[in-house]
Design an enzyme around this catalytic site. Structure first.
Site, PDB file in Angstrom:
ATOM      1  N   LYS A  96      18.323  15.331  41.496  1.00  0.00           N
ATOM      2  CA  LYS A  96      17.077  16.098  41.630  1.00  0.00           C
ATOM      3  C   LYS A  96      17.310  17.401  42.413  1.00  0.00           C
ATOM      4  CE  LYS A  96      14.833  13.157  39.143  1.00  0.00           C
ATOM      5  NZ  LYS A  96      14.641  11.781  39.317  1.00  0.00           N
TER       6      LYS A  96
HETATM    7  C1  LIG Z   1      14.079  10.397  38.709  1.00  0.00           C
HETATM    8  C2  LIG Z   1      12.738  10.052  38.215  1.00  0.00           C
HETATM    9  C3  LIG Z   1      11.997   8.995  38.754  1.00  0.00           C
HETATM   10  C4  LIG Z   1      12.587   7.987  39.697  1.00  0.00           C
HETATM   11  O1  LIG Z   1      13.038   8.531  40.875  1.00  0.00           O
HETATM   12  P1  LIG Z   1      13.856   7.588  41.878  1.00  0.00           P
HETATM   13  O2  LIG Z   1      13.857   8.389  43.138  1.00  0.00           O
HETATM   14  O3  LIG Z   1      15.222   7.436  41.282  1.00  0.00           O
HETATM   15  O4  LIG Z   1      13.133   6.315  42.008  1.00  0.00           O
HETATM   16  C5  LIG Z   1      10.698   8.810  38.347  1.00  0.00           C
HETATM   17  N1  LIG Z   1      10.140   9.610  37.425  1.00  0.00           N
HETATM   18  C6  LIG Z   1      10.820  10.615  36.853  1.00  0.00           C
HETATM   19  C7  LIG Z   1      10.128  11.482  35.857  1.00  0.00           C
HETATM   20  C8  LIG Z   1      12.152  10.857  37.214  1.00  0.00           C
HETATM   21  O5  LIG Z   1      12.849  11.819  36.612  1.00  0.00           O
END
Ligand SMILES: *Cc1c(COP(=O)(O)O)cnc(C)c1O
Length: 422
Positions: A199
């Site tokens: 991210k």
């Molecule tokens: C990455 C992601 C998540 C989950 O995030 P985590 O921190 O790994 O739990 C949820 N929704 C979307 C759209 C994502 O891209």
């Protein structure tokens, strides 16, 4: 150009890049390393002062009254549903064009996920479709700001108000985005960010819920740490020993100070990193436009995109091979790529449980079989950017179809998935 540089590595040519470009590689500098070492040496590596400071930073950045740090965005979505009172047999409307976590959490609370198809150009949930799916059981809607592009929140809030349903934003892609001049994070019942490795701000694993509602914030804080009373994490600190009490059967979803220290260092550089992402984004927009693909649509005025994912959609009518094949070819060029996303309703669990099939949500499926995310990271050098463009050009030119028809043995990947799991 030498012949060997025009043949894809997958077909025996030379890879564009000597070493593999990791997709979503974070920019980790000495600042992160120093901050983590500082925590390691501090004597307290669990949830503590750095987590609290990181919460304050994100709350003030997003203009939210409260922020609760967690070990993932998934945990934040789960607790948001509980905090909003979503119960078994309730319905929660969301998009099929998302990561499975958005929908899995609806299953976790025993509610029923109801998909509303997306708009092809924004890739976001289409509010008109939300309205069509509202029933007396609808308790909440989870819009996802796909790739970092804010959803039409005014429209969504209008519907939510009219039908008295809660709004939980999945902002896993959207730290740094604004909607009509306001930061994403302060608009809905809760907003949930992800700090997963790929991210645009990472704590390795981590997430954060922001809200303006004190009861929701308290609920999420208590439920994130075994249901212990507020401030229980301080029970070993110099502020005086206090025994804890359990107020609810909570979960273990807290963020540690090691994670928060990475986040604090990342946050200091966030503005610069976002600018670098935007710069790469603009180079891609300029240099990929003659290839057989659809580039991201224009960014609406008065909104800021978070530039999390640069997602191209292949023009399959002009290619001899399918998306998965192009992905293998890019990988062989040593360019790491991603798929955001395989539409959730097509995954075996959701297909089987709810009887979805190909055709259930045509727009999400259209995106699902064409989408490829190419590297976009503040850590990329100019050469990484050029190599990515060169590799894409090489691969898409090689597999371009001049007959205007796809080879029959290489059907769109989703049909393959469906054949395997039917
Ligand atoms: C990455 C992601 C998540 C989950 O995030 P985590 O921190 O790994 O739990 C949820 N929704 C979307 C759209 C994502 O891209």
């Amino acid at each position: 150009m030498k012949i060997s540089t025009r043949i894809p590595a997958l077909e025996g040519g030379t890879p564009t890049k000597k070493s593999f470009l990791v997709f979503g590689r974070p920019k980790i500098t000495n600042a992160e390393i120093r901050e983590v070492i500082d925590t390691l040496k501090s004597g307290w590596i669990g949830t503590g002062p750095k987590t609290a400071l990181f919460e304050q930073k994100i709350a003030s950045y997003t203009n939210a009254k409260y922020a609760v740090a967690l070990n993932s965005c998934t945990a934040g979505l789960h607790l948001s549903l509980l905090a909003c009172g979503v119960k078994p047999n309730d319905e929660v409307i969301t998009t099929p064009m998302t990561f499975a976590a958005t929908v899995n959490v609806i299953e976790h609370v025993g509610a029923k996920p109801i998909f509303a198809d997306v708009d092809r150009s924004s890739m976001n949930i289409d509010p008109k479709n939300i309205e069509k799916h509202i029933s007396s059981k609808t308790k909440a809607v989870i819009p996802v700001h796909m790739a970092g592009r804010p959803c039409n929140m005014d429209y969504i809030h209008r519907i939510a108000k009219k039908h008295n349903i809660r709004v939980i934003e999945d902002a896993a892609h959207a730290l740094g985005a604004t909607y009509k001049g306001k930061p994403i994070g302060s608009l809905s019942d809760t907003t949930v960010f992800s700090f997963y490795v790929t991210k645009n701000l990472t704590t390795s694993e981590g997430g954060m819920v922001t809200t303006n509602n004190k009861d929701i914030a308290d609920f999420i804080r208590i439920y994130s740490l075994h249901g212990l009373n507020k401030g229980a994490w301080k029970r070993y600190s110099e502020s005086g020993f206090k025994n804890y009490v359990v107020e609810a059967p909570g979960y273990k979803y807290n963020m540690t100070d090691i994670q928060a220290s990475i986040g604090l260092a990342q946050f200091k550089e966030f503005h610069n990193n976002q600018n670098r992402r935007k710069q790469i984004w603009n180079i891609y927009m300029e240099q990929l436009k003659d290839l057989p693909l659809y580039l991201p649509s224009e960014i609406e005025s008065n909104t800021t995109h978070a530039y999390h994912l640069f997602t191209i959609l292949l023009n399959l009518d002009s290619l001899r091979v399918n998306r998965d094949y192009i992905q293998s070819a890019l990988c062989a060029e040593n360019i790491g790529i991603g798929t955001h996303f395989i539409a959730v309703h097509l995954h075996p669990y959701y297909q089987k449980k709810y009887g979805f099939s190909y055709g259930s949500f045509p727009n999400a499926e259209w995106i699902s079989e064409r989408t490829i995310s190419i590297p976009l990271s503040a850590d990329m050098s100019s050469k990484d950017v050029t190599d990515t463009i060169t590799a894409l050009r090489k691969v898409l030119t090689y597999y371009r179809s001049h007959s205007g028809r796809r080879g029959k043995n290489l059907q769109p990947s989703l049909s393959n998935i469906l054949q395997t799991h039917h």
